[in-house]
Design a protein around this motif. Structure first.
Motif, PDB file in Angstrom:
ATOM      1  N   THR A  84     -13.809   6.631 -27.414  1.00  0.00           N
ATOM      2  CA  THR A  84     -12.907   7.257 -26.579  1.00  0.00           C
ATOM      3  C   THR A  84     -13.271   7.790 -25.153  1.00  0.00           C
ATOM      4  OG1 THR A  84     -12.065   7.795 -28.953  1.00  0.00           O
ATOM      5  CG2 THR A  84     -11.179   9.299 -27.149  1.00  0.00           C
TER       6      THR A  84
ATOM      7  N   ARG B 298      -5.182   3.648  -3.309  1.00  0.00           N
ATOM      8  CA  ARG B 298      -4.148   2.688  -3.114  1.00  0.00           C
ATOM      9  C   ARG B 298      -2.914   3.268  -2.201  1.00  0.00           C
ATOM     10  NH1 ARG B 298      -1.671  -1.792  -4.074  1.00  0.00           N
ATOM     11  NH2 ARG B 298       0.345  -0.805  -4.535  1.00  0.00           N
ATOM     12  N   SER B 299      -2.867   4.883  -2.749  1.00  0.00           N
ATOM     13  CA  SER B 299      -1.483   5.487  -2.265  1.00  0.00           C
ATOM     14  C   SER B 299      -1.843   5.832  -1.113  1.00  0.00           C
ATOM     15  CB  SER B 299      -1.380   6.592  -3.234  1.00  0.00           C
ATOM     16  OG  SER B 299      -2.436   7.303  -3.513  1.00  0.00           O
TER      17      SER B 299
ATOM     18  N   TRP C 178     -10.351   6.131 -32.991  1.00  0.00           N
ATOM     19  CA  TRP C 178     -10.877   7.177 -31.962  1.00  0.00           C
ATOM     20  C   TRP C 178     -12.050   7.554 -32.251  1.00  0.00           C
ATOM     21  CZ3 TRP C 178      -7.541   7.881 -28.023  1.00  0.00           C
ATOM     22  CH2 TRP C 178      -6.202   7.401 -27.858  1.00  0.00           C
TER      23      TRP C 178
ATOM     24  N   ILE D  58      -1.924   7.348 -20.016  1.00  0.00           N
ATOM     25  CA  ILE D  58      -2.634   8.865 -20.357  1.00  0.00           C
ATOM     26  C   ILE D  58      -1.857   9.732 -21.184  1.00  0.00           C
ATOM     27  CG2 ILE D  58      -3.264  11.011 -19.018  1.00  0.00           C
ATOM     28  CD1 ILE D  58      -3.909   9.463 -16.519  1.00  0.00           C
TER      29      ILE D  58
ATOM     30  N   LEU E 118      -0.143   3.843 -15.605  1.00  0.00           N
ATOM     31  CA  LEU E 118      -1.217   4.609 -15.870  1.00  0.00           C
ATOM     32  C   LEU E 118      -0.930   5.810 -16.355  1.00  0.00           C
ATOM     33  CD1 LEU E 118      -4.278   5.146 -15.355  1.00  0.00           C
ATOM     34  CD2 LEU E 118      -3.936   5.678 -13.084  1.00  0.00           C
TER      35      LEU E 118
ATOM     36  N   PHE F 138      -5.514  13.311 -29.233  1.00  0.00           N
ATOM     37  CA  PHE F 138      -6.408  14.727 -28.953  1.00  0.00           C
ATOM     38  C   PHE F 138      -5.687  15.520 -29.509  1.00  0.00           C
ATOM     39  CE2 PHE F 138      -8.378  11.790 -25.439  1.00  0.00           C
ATOM     40  CZ  PHE F 138      -9.463  11.788 -26.021  1.00  0.00           C
TER      41      PHE F 138
ATOM     42  N   TRP G  77      -8.826  -0.720 -32.822  1.00  0.00           N
ATOM     43  CA  TRP G  77      -9.030   0.669 -32.164  1.00  0.00           C
ATOM     44  C   TRP G  77      -9.236   1.827 -33.234  1.00  0.00           C
ATOM     45  CZ3 TRP G  77     -10.863   1.633 -27.521  1.00  0.00           C
ATOM     46  CH2 TRP G  77     -10.810   2.996 -27.114  1.00  0.00           C
TER      47      TRP G  77
ATOM     48  N   PRO H 279      -7.475  12.173 -34.860  1.00  0.00           N
ATOM     49  CA  PRO H 279      -7.519  10.638 -34.708  1.00  0.00           C
ATOM     50  C   PRO H 279      -7.312   9.894 -35.998  1.00  0.00           C
ATOM     51  CG  PRO H 279      -9.531  11.911 -34.976  1.00  0.00           C
ATOM     52  CD  PRO H 279      -8.597  12.927 -34.854  1.00  0.00           C
TER      53      PRO H 279
ATOM     54  N   VAL I 206     -15.034  15.541 -26.691  1.00  0.00           N
ATOM     55  CA  VAL I 206     -14.658  14.565 -27.652  1.00  0.00           C
ATOM     56  C   VAL I 206     -15.467  14.286 -28.704  1.00  0.00           C
ATOM     57  CG1 VAL I 206     -14.350  12.101 -27.636  1.00  0.00           C
ATOM     58  CG2 VAL I 206     -13.500  13.290 -25.609  1.00  0.00           C
TER      59      VAL I 206
ATOM     60  N   LEU J  68     -12.784   5.463 -22.877  1.00  0.00           N
ATOM     61  CA  LEU J  68     -11.671   5.297 -22.428  1.00  0.00           C
ATOM     62  C   LEU J  68     -11.184   6.127 -21.509  1.00  0.00           C
ATOM     63  CD1 LEU J  68      -8.644   3.735 -22.982  1.00  0.00           C
ATOM     64  CD2 LEU J  68      -8.466   5.344 -24.990  1.00  0.00           C
ATOM     65  N   ILE J  69     -11.678   7.257 -21.552  1.00  0.00           N
ATOM     66  CA  ILE J  69     -11.320   8.604 -20.625  1.00  0.00           C
ATOM     67  C   ILE J  69     -12.075   8.011 -19.187  1.00  0.00           C
ATOM     68  CG2 ILE J  69     -11.684  10.992 -20.211  1.00  0.00           C
ATOM     69  CD1 ILE J  69     -10.027  10.806 -22.429  1.00  0.00           C
TER      70      ILE J  69
ATOM     71  N   PHE K 155     -12.588   4.985 -18.246  1.00  0.00           N
ATOM     72  CA  PHE K 155     -11.566   4.077 -17.783  1.00  0.00           C
ATOM     73  C   PHE K 155     -10.279   4.608 -16.980  1.00  0.00           C
ATOM     74  CE2 PHE K 155      -8.375   0.572 -18.476  1.00  0.00           C
ATOM     75  CZ  PHE K 155      -8.801  -0.126 -17.569  1.00  0.00           C
ATOM     76  N   LEU K 156      -9.900   5.668 -17.552  1.00  0.00           N
ATOM     77  CA  LEU K 156      -8.703   6.298 -17.005  1.00  0.00           C
ATOM     78  C   LEU K 156      -8.936   7.023 -15.347  1.00  0.00           C
ATOM     79  CD1 LEU K 156      -6.922   8.041 -19.941  1.00  0.00           C
ATOM     80  CD2 LEU K 156      -6.255   5.920 -18.796  1.00  0.00           C
TER      81      LEU K 156
ATOM     82  N   VAL L 161       0.745  -1.211  -0.032  1.00  0.00           N
ATOM     83  CA  VAL L 161      -0.046   0.038  -0.033  1.00  0.00           C
ATOM     84  C   VAL L 161       0.899   1.167  -0.090  1.00  0.00           C
ATOM     85  CG1 VAL L 161      -1.850   1.508   1.330  1.00  0.00           C
ATOM     86  CG2 VAL L 161      -1.852  -1.326   1.260  1.00  0.00           C
ATOM     87  N   GLY L 162       0.637   1.964  -0.874  1.00  0.00           N
ATOM     88  CA  GLY L 162       1.328   3.286  -0.968  1.00  0.00           C
ATOM     89  C   GLY L 162       2.313   3.244  -1.873  1.00  0.00           C
ATOM     90  N   GLY L 163       2.790   2.150  -2.444  1.00  0.00           N
ATOM     91  CA  GLY L 163       3.742   1.995  -3.132  1.00  0.00           C
ATOM     92  C   GLY L 163       3.131   2.599  -4.582  1.00  0.00           C
TER      93      GLY L 163
ATOM     94  N   ALA M 161      -6.176   4.400  -7.957  1.00  0.00           N
ATOM     95  CA  ALA M 161      -4.672   4.785  -7.505  1.00  0.00           C
ATOM     96  C   ALA M 161      -4.753   5.566  -6.267  1.00  0.00           C
ATOM     97  CB  ALA M 161      -3.788   5.420  -8.796  1.00  0.00           C
TER      98      ALA M 161
ATOM     99  N   ILE N  14       1.539   3.273 -11.127  1.00  0.00           N
ATOM    100  CA  ILE N  14       1.171   4.586 -11.533  1.00  0.00           C
ATOM    101  C   ILE N  14       1.696   4.909 -12.814  1.00  0.00           C
ATOM    102  CG2 ILE N  14       1.179   6.920 -10.722  1.00  0.00           C
ATOM    103  CD1 ILE N  14      -0.510   5.886  -8.758  1.00  0.00           C
TER     104      ILE N  14
ATOM    105  N   LEU O 146      -2.018  -0.711 -29.869  1.00  0.00           N
ATOM    106  CA  LEU O 146      -3.212  -0.791 -30.655  1.00  0.00           C
ATOM    107  C   LEU O 146      -4.065   0.615 -30.879  1.00  0.00           C
ATOM    108  CD1 LEU O 146      -4.938  -4.117 -28.858  1.00  0.00           C
ATOM    109  CD2 LEU O 146      -3.932  -3.834 -31.125  1.00  0.00           C
TER     110      LEU O 146
ATOM    111  N   LEU P  79      -9.315   4.197 -13.105  1.00  0.00           N
ATOM    112  CA  LEU P  79      -8.067   3.966 -12.749  1.00  0.00           C
ATOM    113  C   LEU P  79      -7.324   5.068 -11.706  1.00  0.00           C
ATOM    114  CD1 LEU P  79      -6.358   2.304 -15.694  1.00  0.00           C
ATOM    115  CD2 LEU P  79      -7.518   1.348 -13.722  1.00  0.00           C
ATOM    116  N   GLY P  80      -7.593   6.405 -11.882  1.00  0.00           N
ATOM    117  CA  GLY P  80      -7.307   7.252 -11.035  1.00  0.00           C
ATOM    118  C   GLY P  80      -7.691   7.380  -9.740  1.00  0.00           C
TER     119      GLY P  80
END
Lengths: 199, 222, 245
Positions: free
Chosen positions: C127, C144-145, C122, B31, B27, B38, C120, B42, C174, C130-131, C133-134, B18-20, C141, B24, B118, C137-138
């Protein structure tokens, strides 16, 4: 017979001379208590012996120890920070340092009364418990020179007495202690080195 | 040897507890890859052409931005003092830390690359070529970044300064990494030529980064 | 029974324990029926059998959005009403929401493969997902932290609410970005003119997915409550050891 001698030691930090012309000698079984007002250079002296601060001048000799090793490599520095990782358990923290620094005396955790929490993450410990764990590391790693910077600051009275006993045992076993402190830490017959009186 | 295993295993453990920070980095990489279209548009043909470059830029930034805590965390809690009083050469100790860091942040970037390829409309071959070049090249980024992490501790500044100091040093890695990836796609130059230079850069960085980081930590003692 | 009783985690554990087997059973049955109906649904005259991916793709897309909505409500519960279970609910929902979003993305790209010739493109809808999803995940995270759940809970709640406000803006941007670059070329499946032979299995599958979510969510909430209890017990144990102070 182990003997640590310093001659004409000087330390400069951030362009300012913290101390100079310092000399002392500690032999096996002896303790040296470094006192002085804040900023007199108590911590700097300990960090110099530990090899964490460069000597500006002078010499530091250790005789009678392992000639292959520097004084710093035979010293164990216990600073203000406890060098613990909160997400590792108490046991893992100790085991890591034992593996990294060498040594491995058994029973260190029970000597400081932490064996009940060995499996808990170190992040749950109080300041006093963290300090006890640092002391357990001191015992487990078994280096001959203990460099203690305000070692009893977070300890309650019981723990201080316990620690005094542990220090006594270390000295009796041929170790030596250099401790920086403001108050008494339970070392009888310690030599005293006052810093900051002579500018 | 066991001291090095100890520090290596400790850093691996810290990264996954935890905290590791493991994860990230990937991720962040994702991003960056998602943001590129963008800004660019596209257009799949265009994305496929610049895909290797974007993947490399993303991986480069992700490797460097995750590095600033590598040594700073140890410096803050006092662990670094004890590591310095160890009997293990400091070079090896920091190398063990960097290796653990690469395994938990650099390697996942390379593994994730075929999937992220992909998004950039790369075909199988191109994706795996980029992944292979990242596998060979990210250690160079980590070990160059190791110097930055050490400097961040001795200068007591973190974050962006580290990146600013290290990014110029990563230019050769970027050049040959992207060149090798493109070579695999277009076949204008043989893949082996830029790729072997990339590997050589990585090997050189292992040495340079390790010794420079240790020297920086030693000279930073005050 | 007044709602406030549910706020008591012990009460919640007992009730959810009773409810879980039934929910799991209902989810299984609904999924079986849904899959059977979907299997028997007619193929699309243009897309052939690939259209069947829709029966997984569309419900997971609905859930991906609905779960963020639920998390936003839970975030209000954390910030405004300080409900003790709100941040447990939000935390437990996050990975499940991320999983449904990922299913939506993966099925979308598999579905797109024969149509677009690539996994895939865009496309504006994909899309946006996908955002989303991000963003999931944020939030994961973030959880978790930070070790302390109440601190992480408030931060995650704020992030979730900001995300909920920003999602329409992101969606709009988008869409605008996408149409600026290329006219919409994707076959739109959804719409009011959908045939009942497709609509019925789709709705049954949606019901099944909702039941799956509720089952997983309750189980995850129970785990989270127990995890926090373990944490508290460990802290009590650390306090009981000598050397406090």
């Amino acid at each position: 017979m182990l003997r640590l001698e310093a001659h004409d030691l000087a330390c400069v930090r951030g362009g300012r001379e913290v101390f100079s012309g310092l000399g002392f000698a500690v032999a096996a079984g002896e303790a040296l208590v470094v006192t002085g007002r804040n900023g007199a250079g108590k911590s700097s002296l300990l960090r110099t012996i530990a090899g964490l601060v460069r000597m500006a001048a002078g010499s530091l000799n250790l005789t009678g120890g392992d000639p292959e090793l520097t004084p710093a490599e035979q010293a164990h520095y216990l600073g203000h920070q406890d060098a613990l990782k909160p997400s590792l358990t108490v046991e893992e923290n100790l085991a890591f340092w034992v593996q990294y620094l060498g040594g491995g005396a058994p029973g260190a955790l029970s000597a400081v009364g932490l064996d009940a929490v060995a499996k808990l993450p170190a992040g749950y410990l109080s300041a006093g418990q963290r300090r006890r764990l640092s002391i357990a590391r001191l015992i487990a790693i078994q280096r001959p020179i203990w460099l203690l910077d305000e070692p009893t600051s977070a300890l309650d009275r019981d723990a201080q007495e316990q620690f005094a006993g542990l220090m006594g045992r270390h000295l009796a076993g041929g170790g030596m202690i250099v401790a920086a402190t403001h108050g008494p830490i339970g070392l009888q017959q310690a030599k005293e080195l006052r810093l900051g009186d002579t500018p | 040897m066991s001291a090095l295993t100890a520090i290596f295993m400790r850093d691996l453990r810290l990264a996954v507890r935890v905290g590791g920070g493991a994860g990230i980095g990937v991720l962040f990489f994702l991003i960056v890859v998602v943001l590129a279209p963008f800004a660019i548009g596209p257009d799949l043909a265009l994305l496929a052409r610049i895909g290797p470059a974007i993947l490399w830029l993303g991986a480069l930034l992700a490797s460097l931005l995750t590095l600033d805590r590598l040594i700073a965390a140890d410096a803050e809690d006092g662990s670094l003092d004890l590591i310095l009083t160890g009997r293990t050469p400091l070079e090896l100790a920091v190398a063990a830390k960097a290796l653990a860091h690469w395994l938990t942040t650099g390697l996942p970037l390379a593994i994730a690359t075929p999937l992220f390829g992909l998004l950039m409309n790369l075909d199988m071959q191109a994706s795996f070529a980029v992944a292979l070049t990242l596998l060979a090249g990210t250690p160079a980024l980590t070990f160059l970044g190791l110097l930055g992490a050490a400097l961040a501790v001795t200068l007591r500044r973190g974050g962006l300064l580290l990146t600013v100091l290290i990014l110029p040093l990563t230019v050769p890695v970027l050049i040959f990494g992207v060149a090798a990836s493109n070579a695999a796609v277009t076949g204008s130059v043989p893949f082996a030529m830029p790729f072997t230079i990339l590997c050589a850069l990585t090997l050189a960085s292992l040495v340079i980064g390790t010794f420079a980081a240790a020297a920086s930590l030693r000279h930073g003692m005050e | 029974m007044p709602l406030i009783d549910l706020a008591n985690p012990t009460r919640f554990l007992k009730l959810s324990g009773l409810l879980l087997p039934w929910l799991a059973g209902a989810a299984t049955i609904a999924l079986a029926v849904g899959l059977y109906l979907a299997g028997n649904a007619p193929d699309d005259y243009q897309q052939g059998a690939t259209v069947k991916i829709m029966f997984i793709h569309v419900p997971s897309a609905w859930l991906a959005m609905a779960i963020w909505g639920m998390m936003s409500l839970a975030a209000l519960g954390t910030l405004v009403w300080r409900h003790p279970l709100a941040d447990v609910a939000a935390k437990a929902a996050t990975p499940i929401g991320a999983a449904f979003t990922l299913i939506c993305l993966l099925t979308g790209s598999l579905w797109g493969r024969p149509m677009w010739g690539t996994y895939w493109v865009w496309d504006a809808r994909l899309t946006s997902v996908l955002i989303l999803f991000l963003m999931y995940l944020g939030v994961m995270a973030l959880w978790r932290s930070v070790d302390d759940p109440s601190r992480a809970g408030r931060a995650a709640a704020i992030l979730t609410l900001v995300g909920a406000i920003n999602l329409p803006i992101i969606k709009f941007s988008v869409d605008w970005w996408n149409t600026l670059h290329q006219p919409a070329s994707v076959v739109r499946i959804a719409g009011p003119a959908i045939h009942p032979t497709i609509l019925v299995p789709l709705l049954v599958m949606a019901l099944a997915f909702v039941l799956i979510f509720v089952t997983l969510h309750l189980a995850a909430m129970r785990n989270e409550i127990l995890r926090r209890r373990v944490r508290t017990l460990m802290m009590i144990e650390a306090q009981a050891a000598p050397g406090r102070g």
